[in-house]
Design a protein around this motif. Structure first.
Motif, mmCIF file in Angstrom:
data_model
loop_
_atom_site.group_PDB
_atom_site.id
_atom_site.type_symbol
_atom_site.label_atom_id
_atom_site.label_comp_id
_atom_site.label_asym_id
_atom_site.label_seq_id
_atom_site.Cartn_x
_atom_site.Cartn_y
_atom_site.Cartn_z
ATOM 1 N N GLY A 54 0.788 -1.214 0.000
ATOM 2 C CA GLY A 54 0.000 0.000 0.000
ATOM 3 C C GLY A 54 0.824 1.269 0.000
ATOM 4 N N ASP A 55 2.124 1.143 -0.246
ATOM 5 C CA ASP A 55 3.040 2.291 -0.275
ATOM 6 C C ASP A 55 3.056 3.044 1.060
ATOM 7 N N ARG A 56 2.703 2.369 2.138
ATOM 8 C CA ARG A 56 2.605 3.053 3.424
ATOM 9 C C ARG A 56 3.973 3.541 3.905
ATOM 10 N N HIS A 57 4.975 2.723 3.672
ATOM 11 C CA HIS A 57 6.325 3.090 4.078
ATOM 12 C C HIS A 57 7.247 2.981 2.878
ATOM 13 N N ILE A 58 8.006 4.028 2.648
ATOM 14 C CA ILE A 58 9.008 4.039 1.587
ATOM 15 C C ILE A 58 10.301 4.562 2.178
ATOM 16 N N TYR A 59 11.383 3.878 1.858
ATOM 17 C CA TYR A 59 12.708 4.254 2.362
ATOM 18 C C TYR A 59 13.657 4.443 1.195
ATOM 19 N N TYR A 60 14.508 5.456 1.325
ATOM 20 C CA TYR A 60 15.609 5.652 0.382
ATOM 21 C C TYR A 60 16.889 5.867 1.181
ATOM 22 N N ALA A 61 17.958 5.261 0.733
ATOM 23 C CA ALA A 61 19.258 5.580 1.288
ATOM 24 C C ALA A 61 19.593 7.034 0.967
ATOM 25 N N ASP A 62 20.319 7.681 1.851
ATOM 26 C CA ASP A 62 20.670 9.087 1.636
ATOM 27 C C ASP A 62 21.371 9.302 0.305
ATOM 28 N N SER A 63 22.148 8.325 -0.109
ATOM 29 C CA SER A 63 22.947 8.459 -1.326
ATOM 30 C C SER A 63 22.101 8.497 -2.596
ATOM 31 N N VAL A 64 20.829 8.093 -2.507
ATOM 32 C CA VAL A 64 19.990 8.060 -3.716
ATOM 33 C C VAL A 64 18.759 8.956 -3.624
ATOM 34 N N LYS A 65 18.540 9.569 -2.467
ATOM 35 C CA LYS A 65 17.363 10.426 -2.299
ATOM 36 C C LYS A 65 17.342 11.533 -3.341
ATOM 37 N N GLY A 66 16.175 11.735 -3.927
ATOM 38 C CA GLY A 66 16.013 12.765 -4.934
ATOM 39 C C GLY A 66 16.381 12.324 -6.337
ATOM 40 N N ARG A 67 17.001 11.150 -6.455
ATOM 41 C CA ARG A 67 17.393 10.650 -7.779
ATOM 42 C C ARG A 67 16.702 9.340 -8.129
ATOM 43 N N PHE A 68 16.416 8.523 -7.131
ATOM 44 C CA PHE A 68 15.779 7.227 -7.358
ATOM 45 C C PHE A 68 14.327 7.295 -6.879
ATOM 46 N N THR A 69 13.456 6.573 -7.576
ATOM 47 C CA THR A 69 12.057 6.475 -7.189
ATOM 48 C C THR A 69 11.616 5.024 -7.252
ATOM 49 N N ILE A 70 11.036 4.553 -6.159
ATOM 50 C CA ILE A 70 10.541 3.183 -6.106
ATOM 51 C C ILE A 70 9.021 3.193 -6.238
ATOM 52 N N SER A 71 8.486 2.182 -6.897
ATOM 53 C CA SER A 71 7.041 2.075 -7.042
ATOM 54 C C SER A 71 6.668 0.602 -7.156
ATOM 55 N N ARG A 72 5.403 0.300 -6.878
ATOM 56 C CA ARG A 72 4.969 -1.086 -6.997
ATOM 57 C C ARG A 72 3.651 -1.164 -7.745
#
Length: 127
Positions: A54-72
């Motif tokens: 349900g996309d309730r929680h999404i995590y990004y490593a600091d090194s990729v924030k703003g550049r990578f996007t996860i989706s399901r």
């Protein structure tokens, strides 16, 4: 039999983009969090991003924030990782795996909580 299969890797120039996909079978997909990880030569595997049901929680490593996007897409049993502005340090084998929880705690130092690892897909960032 549970199986996660990664695809979409390849060679890309610095600053370029790639979209990785992780397709799962043999599990109730919408019950599980899916994580993306990468391992560069000679380095430990690190958590990149994860997404919970349900996309309730999404995590990004600091090194990729703003550049990578996860989706399901639960209808397709697929989690995608859109990677933009790739740099040389993005060169690694990228893996996906399933877990019951997506959080910073699970993605940093508790990779053992993830199971059913895929075989990985190679991403090479080079000019």
């Amino acid at each position: 039999q549970v199986q996660l299969v990664e695809s979409g890797g390849g060679l890309v120039q610095p600053g370029g983009s790639l979209r990785l996909s992780c397709t799962a079978s043999g599990l109730t997909f919408d019950y599980y969090s899916i994580g993306w990880f990468r391992q560069a030569p000679g380095q430990e595997r690190e958590g990149v991003s994860c997404i919970s049901p349900g996309d309730r929680h999404i995590y990004y490593a600091d090194s990729v924030k703003g550049r990578f996007t996860i989706s399901r897409d639960n209808a397709k049993n697929t989690v995608s990782l859109q990677m933009n502005s790739l740099q040389n340090e993005g060169t690694a084998v990228y893996y996906c795996a399933a877990a019951l929880q997506c959080s910073a705690a699970t993605m940093v130092g508790h990779l053992n909580l993830f199971d059913n690892w895929g075989q990985g897909t190679q991403v090479t960032v080079s000019s």
